[in-house]
Design an enzyme around this catalytic site. Sequence first.
Site, short mmCIF file in Angstrom:
data_model
loop_
_atom_site.label_atom_id
_atom_site.label_comp_id
_atom_site.label_asym_id
_atom_site.label_seq_id
_atom_site.Cartn_x
_atom_site.Cartn_y
_atom_site.Cartn_z
N GLU A 1 -6.12 -10.05 -6.32
CA GLU A 1 -5.74 -9.85 -7.88
C GLU A 1 -5.52 -11.01 -8.46
OE1 GLU A 1 -4.08 -5.30 -7.67
OE2 GLU A 1 -2.70 -6.97 -7.20
N SER B 1 3.68 -10.08 -5.30
CA SER B 1 3.20 -8.79 -5.55
C SER B 1 4.12 -8.05 -6.59
CB SER B 1 3.12 -8.04 -4.44
OG SER B 1 4.20 -7.72 -3.76
N ASN C 1 -1.08 -1.82 -6.72
CA ASN C 1 -0.05 -1.07 -6.19
C ASN C 1 0.39 -0.10 -7.58
OD1 ASN C 1 0.40 -2.46 -4.01
ND2 ASN C 1 2.04 -3.76 -4.81
N HIS D 1 -2.82 -12.86 -6.01
CA HIS D 1 -2.23 -11.92 -5.14
C HIS D 1 -3.03 -11.51 -3.89
CE1 HIS D 1 -0.65 -7.56 -4.08
NE2 HIS D 1 -0.05 -8.63 -3.34
#
Length: 390
Positions: free
Chosen positions: A259, A226, A297, A247
Amino acid sequence: MTLTNEQIFSTLVLPYLNHAVRMYEASYASSTDIDAGMRFGCGYPQGPLATIDQLGAAAVRDQLAARFAESGDHLHEPAELLEKLAAEGRTFAEETAGAESAAPQLRHEIRTVGVVGTGTMASGIVQVFAQAGYDVVFVGRGEDKVNGVIASIDKGLSKLVAKEKITEDAKSDVLGRLTASTEREALADADIVVEAIAEDLAIKTELYKDLDRICKPGAILATTTSSMPITKLGEVTSRPEAVIGMHFFNPATIMKLVEVVTTADTGADVNETVLALCANVGKVAVSCGDRSGFIVNCLLFPYLNDAVKLVESGAATMDEIDAAIKEQASFPMGPFQLLDVVGNDVSLAIQQELFAEFKEPGLAPAALLEQKVAEGALGRKTGKGFHDYS
């Protein structure tokens, strides 16, 4: 002065919407993927660009402009595309109409999946692939570790049997697809290897050199990182075109989002294959490039950081902010509840990465967040974070 719920919403959520516009504007990810990322990665009722359409681009632009005039923070300055849509009275739905592409196809045959790692994330990924019908070879550092993965999956499948979601025969079939090993050489015939080990670049690069030696030509090497730069992992192999990010979100057996992260070297055939593979195992895949934070994120943690700064300002309490966000934005958790679930140490590390990558003063980690980490108040896992769980 305590802010109203509406003021808390505009203070915290509107910059998040602006970040999402800039992400789309920079062609980092499609509008569909940005919205899907936040829906399936965070459980939000709708994505940020759909939210702008609901609120009206002009209304969002005007409130951001007022905030920018007050703060001088570039992150509050309305994005150019937001200004354009507001001026033209158009929506993101209209802006992106017709942008959908054909469903991805497997350009590489995937029969056997390799997984490196034995932690919670690795165990979940092993189960996801095995339940979807793939043979899975997974590798750990010791017999106790790999046996722990099998025990964990057995326990999870038993719960599904008890709930009558699968049969005992189906459980046996899943377990029968698993091959455990303590030797990386067992991955020699895997069509794709998914790495889920410690977030340490030195450890990961050592692994990728080894996988490059072991894995057959044409095998795809995927990382669940990540935060690590995927490009650097590809650079230590002879096959950077076959290195990609996958991810998964924790817990992998439940969370729908993956992801899929491409580097400048990742082959289009590899990217399409991984997107199709995600669909085959029942996941929602979103595409983005190799930069800090990816989609979720990058949008989530500045908003959480802003919430901490808002408390520092004295304009609202943690409880007021959590309540306002749940009421006004319909997010499943308020920011402080979420920070304590994620872990304040993890949140600080991600925010530091974003600050280092984008060099925006407004992304500097909140002092109170740094203080919580220094005190060891990391959240639920330590019994105390922004709230006390003891």
